[in-house]
Design an enzyme around this catalytic site. Structure first.
Site, short mmCIF file in Angstrom:
data_model
loop_
_atom_site.label_atom_id
_atom_site.label_comp_id
_atom_site.label_asym_id
_atom_site.label_seq_id
_atom_site.Cartn_x
_atom_site.Cartn_y
_atom_site.Cartn_z
CE LYS A 1 -3.71 -5.37 -4.19
NZ LYS A 1 -5.07 -4.96 -3.90
CG ASN B 1 -2.04 -1.90 -3.49
OD1 ASN B 1 -2.85 -0.98 -3.62
ND2 ASN B 1 -1.92 -2.57 -2.37
CB CYS C 1 -0.91 0.03 1.22
SG CYS C 1 -2.01 1.45 1.15
C1 FMN Z 1 -10.65 3.23 -2.58
C2 FMN Z 1 -9.65 2.11 -2.67
C3 FMN Z 1 -9.32 1.41 -1.53
C4 FMN Z 1 -8.39 0.37 -1.59
N1 FMN Z 1 -8.09 -0.33 -0.45
C5 FMN Z 1 -7.20 -1.35 -0.51
C6 FMN Z 1 -6.91 -2.11 0.64
O1 FMN Z 1 -7.48 -1.94 1.73
N2 FMN Z 1 -5.98 -3.10 0.52
C7 FMN Z 1 -5.34 -3.40 -0.67
O2 FMN Z 1 -4.52 -4.32 -0.72
N3 FMN Z 1 -5.63 -2.69 -1.79
C8 FMN Z 1 -6.54 -1.68 -1.74
N4 FMN Z 1 -6.84 -0.98 -2.88
C9 FMN Z 1 -6.20 -1.37 -4.16
C10 FMN Z 1 -7.11 -2.27 -5.01
O3 FMN Z 1 -7.41 -3.48 -4.34
C11 FMN Z 1 -6.45 -2.58 -6.38
O4 FMN Z 1 -5.25 -3.28 -6.14
C12 FMN Z 1 -6.14 -1.35 -7.19
O5 FMN Z 1 -7.12 -0.36 -7.01
C13 FMN Z 1 -5.99 -1.66 -8.69
O6 FMN Z 1 -7.18 -2.18 -9.22
P1 FMN Z 1 -8.31 -1.26 -9.96
O7 FMN Z 1 -7.58 -0.40 -10.97
O8 FMN Z 1 -9.27 -2.21 -10.58
O9 FMN Z 1 -8.92 -0.42 -8.90
C14 FMN Z 1 -7.77 0.05 -2.83
C15 FMN Z 1 -8.12 0.77 -3.99
C16 FMN Z 1 -9.05 1.78 -3.92
C17 FMN Z 1 -9.41 2.52 -5.19
#
Ligand code: FMN
Length: 305
Positions: free
Chosen positions: A167, A194, A133
């Site tokens: 991750k 991520n 993260c």
């Molecule tokens: C609002 C938000 C909250 C997220 N919270 C977490 C989290 O708690 N833990 C984590 O590993 N990734 C978190 N992510 C990352 C997502 O799981 C993902 O890896 C990332 O957004 C890429 O995928 P996407 O483009 O489809 O959103 C978060 C992403 C967003 C947008």
């Protein structure tokens, strides 16, 4: 077409999962009723990231809409391990799909406590280790350093029989080096990507828009980067990859499978459409057929020329 598959031994009705922190089934049930849970959008549910202690998250603003993407600096708000185990986790184990719990810590000792405690709960199918993260300084170091990653995996591997999925952060020059180290340390799977380090400027007030100063970019804007990294990692390791980063529909989900992901996850798109997971799942057979694949397995086994 039969879309069933598996990840790290966890059986799945389809190759469509959610990205951690982007879908809250308990809130969705309250807002949309039981129907959304009964026709659950994902083949497995990945929880938001849980830490040992309660976290309130970052100060506002926490979101910025970027061109074709979203920058978030939510900061992992969560009730902490004890309250999670006594509360939400009980409800989450009642979902109609396998449950993967995401955890993060700033030391191996805390990671160990999280892994051991979660492993004792009936109904948990796997654990995702968030070492990626970009909003929180702790945890970043492990995922950026192959040696740190391997050492953490070696410490955690003997503590549980559950699959351990790591991750990865995309904020490194060579994510495949971290993936190789994770595999050597005993990881059962890789989840990626991520969010990518990003900032937004409030030019009216000449300051950073996000309360935390910076955040992480997700959504379609990151997809080409995610595809490149998924391809690099999946050719470097034997363990399966959960690919994500800007999946919007069945066609973009298929791109990840062709890039080498065993299964895909949907993140940002869930905020636009809480049924995105169901739509991707329902569209996948057609997307596979249009591209001449007789089965999901054929696409998973294919290699790009
Ligand atoms: C609002 C938000 C909250 C997220 N919270 C977490 C989290 O708690 N833990 C984590 O590993 N990734 C978190 N992510 C990352 C997502 O799981 C993902 O890896 C990332 O957004 C890429 O995928 P996407 O483009 O489809 O959103 C978060 C992403 C967003 C947008």
């Amino acid at each position: 077409m039969d879309l069933s598959t598996e990840i790290c031994g966890i059986p799945l009705d389809s190759p469509v999962l959610n990205g951690s922190g982007t879908f809250d089934p308990l809130a969705a049930r309250r807002a949309f009723g039981d129907a959304l849970i009964e026709d659950f959008p994902f083949a497995a549910f990945v929880s938001k990231t849980i830490t040992r202690k309660t976290r309130v998250g970052n100060p506002p603003h926490r979101l910025w809409e970027a061109p074709s993407g979203l920058i978030n600096s939510i900061g992992l708000p969560n009730p902490g391990l004890e309250a999670f185990v006594a509360g939400d986790l009980i409800e989450l184990t009642g979902l109609p799909v396998p449950l993967i719990v995401s955890v993060m810590a700033d030391s191996a000792e805390e990671f160990s406590l999280l892994v051991e405690t979660i492993s004792e709960v009936d109904g948990v199918a796997g654990i995702e280790l968030n070492v990626s993260c970009p909003n929180v300084h702790s945890g970043l170091i492990v995922g950026e350093q192959p040696k740190e990653t391997e050492a953490l995996m070696k410490e955690l591997r003997p503590l549980t029989d559950l699959p351990l999925i790591i991750k990865l952060t995309p904020n490194v020059a060579n994510p495949h080096e971290v993936a190789i180290a994770a595999e050597a340390g005993g990881a059962d799977g890789i989840s990626m990507i991520n969010t990518i380090k990003a900032a937004a400027i409030d030019r009216v007030h000449s300051r950073t828009w996000l309360g935390a100063g910076a955040g992480g970019l997700s959504g379609p804007a990151v997809r080409p980067i995610a595809l490149a990294q998924v391809r690099a990692v999946s050719t470097a390791v034997e363990i399966p990859v959960i690919g994500m980063g800007g999946v919007e529909d069945a066609d973009t989900a298929l791109e990840f499978i062709l890039a080498g992901a065993r299964v895909v996850a949907i993140g940002t798109e869930n905020f636009r459409d809480p049924q995105a997971g169901s739509k991707v799942r329902k569209g996948l057979a057609g997307a596979l057929e249009r591209r001449g694949f007789e089965s999901l397995q054929a696409a998973q086994a294919s290699t790009l020329s």
